[in-house]
Design a protein around this motif. Structure first.
Motif: not given
Length: 306
Positions: A67-89
């Motif tokens: 939706r916001y292709a020109a934006s800079e994103f910060c993805a925050l989560d309390i669980a490291p394994a969730m962030l690893m899954a998000a990175r893979a996506r």
């Protein structure tokens, strides 16, 4: 803040453990995320920086990036394994694009994954234009304090938009558990009106709150419990009963839940609350005093003191 204090070590452990199974069981979570995304259609917003609080495996993050292709994103989560899954996506850049990005970085290619508590954001004040959170803030220990954190990191005029659960969530399961004991077995959630008040106290302006009931149905209780475990959303209250239910207790729980069966299926109700509010001009402190800025040098010149 839920009625029963949460064990955050258990919350982190549960979501870490569920990272690989989450997407297979998160039917409701994707539906709520889609409905929250639709609400952005009515917002005139082109954020430079977006904070996704409780990004999980990155389903919402992927849609926000589109939706916001020109934006800079910060993805925050309390669980490291969730962030690893998000990175893979996230789409993986080619070698040539990585080299180009090093030579000339662009916000469109900036995705920062941060493992942190939403109540203690490691971000600069006024650094975000949009704070987004889909079904995460129900895990906050102190929701009003969390809203104050969101308000602090939002730039003047920035938007907070979120979805969370209300008090009637899993009411059938909560009622069935009373057949076993009085211990908390289902997390309790905050009422819509109280959330709206917290937004005001945190400094937000023009809050808009909505609520809807969504009901999933299951063939049996085991299927429901499997889904809850699969997304890491089991009971994390500090005063929870430890260990597995014995055969007798499980049988009593099943019998109690069977009283809720309708048309051959067991219902599981989720009260979903949607809210959004604006950071405003941020010219007032938390105690209500207004911040007035003026140029001291100019004032001294006008008084003939310079």
């Amino acid at each position: 803040m839920t009625e029963a204090e949460l064990d955050f070590a258990e919350v982190r452990r549960a979501f870490d453990h569920a990272a690989t199974s989450y997407d297979a069981h998160a039917v409701l979570q994707r539906e709520v995320c889609d409905r929250l995304l639709e609400r952005l259609d009515f917002m005139s917003l082109q954020p430079g920086r977006v904070l996704d609080v409780g990004t999980g495996t990155g389903y919402g993050l992927a849609h926000l990036r589109a939706r916001y292709a020109a934006s800079e994103f910060c993805a925050l989560d309390i669980a490291p394994a969730m962030l690893m899954a998000a990175r893979a996506r996230l789409p993986q850049p080619t070698w040539a694009r990585r080299v180009l990005h090093r030579l000339a970085p662009s916000p469109a290619e900036s995705n920062h994954l941060v493992c942190a508590d939403m109540e203690r954001l490691p971000l600069e004040p006024n650094s975000m234009d949009l704070v987004w959170s889909s079904l995460a803030i129900q895990w906050a220990h102190d929701l009003e304090a969390t809203f104050k954190e969101f308000h602090q990191v939002l730039a003047p005029g920035g938007l907070l938009i979120f979805a969370t659960f209300g008090p009637d969530t899993l009411k059938e399961l909560r009622e069935a558990f009373t057949a076993i004991d009085d211990a908390p077995h289902v997390n309790r959630f905050i009422d819509l009106h109280d959330i709206g008040d917290m937004l005001i106290h945190a400094g937000f302006s023009s809050p808009v709150m909505e609520m809807e009931m969504l009901t999933l149905t299951y063939a049996d209780l085991k299927s429901l419990m499997r889904d809850l475990k699969g997304i890491g959303a089991h009971n994390a209250a500090s005063a929870r009963r430890r260990g597995l239910l014995g055969k007798t207790a499980w049988s009593r729980l099943e019998q109690a839940y069977e009283m809720q069966r309708r048309d051959g299926r067991l219902p599981a109700t989720f009260e979903v609350i949607y809210g959004h509010a604006w950071a405003g001009d941020k010219s007032r402190r938390e105690d209500g005093r207004q911040v007035i800025q003026f140029n001291i040098g100019e004032r001294r010149r006008k008084l003939g003191l310079a």
